[in-house]
Design a protein around this motif. Structure first.
Motif, PDB file in Angstrom:
ATOM      1  N   TYR A 110      65.227  53.783  96.894  1.00 41.93           N
ATOM      2  CA  TYR A 110      66.257  55.149  97.303  1.00 41.93           C
ATOM      3  C   TYR A 110      65.311  56.434  97.510  1.00 41.93           C
ATOM      4  N   GLY A 114      66.003  58.260 100.777  1.00 40.59           N
ATOM      5  CA  GLY A 114      66.554  59.846 100.679  1.00 40.59           C
ATOM      6  C   GLY A 114      65.255  60.535 101.577  1.00 40.59           C
ATOM      7  N   LEU A 159      71.949  59.828 102.841  1.00 38.54           N
ATOM      8  CA  LEU A 159      71.371  60.642 101.890  1.00 38.54           C
ATOM      9  C   LEU A 159      72.143  60.297 100.624  1.00 38.54           C
ATOM     10  N   ALA A 162      71.432  56.926  99.242  1.00 37.17           N
ATOM     11  CA  ALA A 162      70.389  56.990  98.341  1.00 37.17           C
ATOM     12  C   ALA A 162      70.535  57.396  96.884  1.00 37.17           C
TER      13      ALA A 162
END
Length: 201
Positions: A110, A114, A159, A162
């Motif tokens: 993640y 991100g 985003l 994530a």
């Protein structure tokens, strides 16, 4: 005669502005594609991979748009039709990746998702800003603007994915977001193709 010359100068000026903008956004997307596709494979994220394909499709789209910027309406419509087909192919690839991940689940990294989706958001925000004034000029530039606008939605979605992967410690948010992005790509493809076909009639 003077009026004719003035109109020609205005058209030439507009085309020069379009070329300048397209060169800038082409380079931004080409560089982001290389960075994000590497990050997607490293981070094992389908959503991030779909994001990188968006950048690749955009780079090709901008190159085609650059080629037809000084050509007639028919050539621009045909270029837009090709762009729509490229967006459709990207959507199909993402759908294939989603199906694969359903049978071979993995938890993506993640942090990579991100970081690179945020970088993509900044880059695509700059592209959208550069393209804003050209969005209603012709089918060529409006289809380019459509691609760039999709990228913003794509970056924001990754985003979100994530954050959800981190929170749930699961790969399913990545798959869900990638599926939604595929739907967005299919919808965008249809809009671009429909606009191009309308121009070709």
């Amino acid at each position: 005669m003077g009026s004719c010359c003035e109109n020609s100068c205005v058209a030439e000026g507009l085309m020069a502005q379009q070329r300048g903008t397209l060169v800038k956004v082409l380079w931004i997307n080409a560089l982001m594609f290389v960075a994000i596709v590497a990050a997607a494979f490293y981070g094992q994220s389908t959503a991030l991979l779909s994001d990188s394909l968006d950048n690749f499709g955009d780079a090709v789209t901008y190159a085609i748009s650059l080629y037809v910027v000084s050509r007639g309406a028919k050539a621009k419509a045909k270029a837009a039709l090709f762009k729509g087909a490229l967006i459709f192919i990207a959507a199909c690839f993402v759908i294939g990746q989603v199906i694969y991940k359903l049978f071979n689940p993995v938890v993506p990294v993640y942090e990579v998702m991100g970081l690179f989706s945020l970088a993509g958001l900044l880059a695509n925000g700059l592209c959208l800003l550069l393209l804003w004034r050209h969005r209603h000029e012709d089918i060529n530039m409006s289809s380019v603007f459509e691609c760039s606008r999709n990228d913003i939605a794509s970056n924001l979605s990754v985003l979100l994915a994530a954050a959800a992967v981190w929170f749930f410690e699961s790969g399913y948010p990545d798959i869900i977001i990638a599926s939604l992005l595929a739907v967005l790509l299919l919808s965008s493809s249809w809009r671009v193709v429909k606009g191009a076909l309308r121009e070709l009639r």
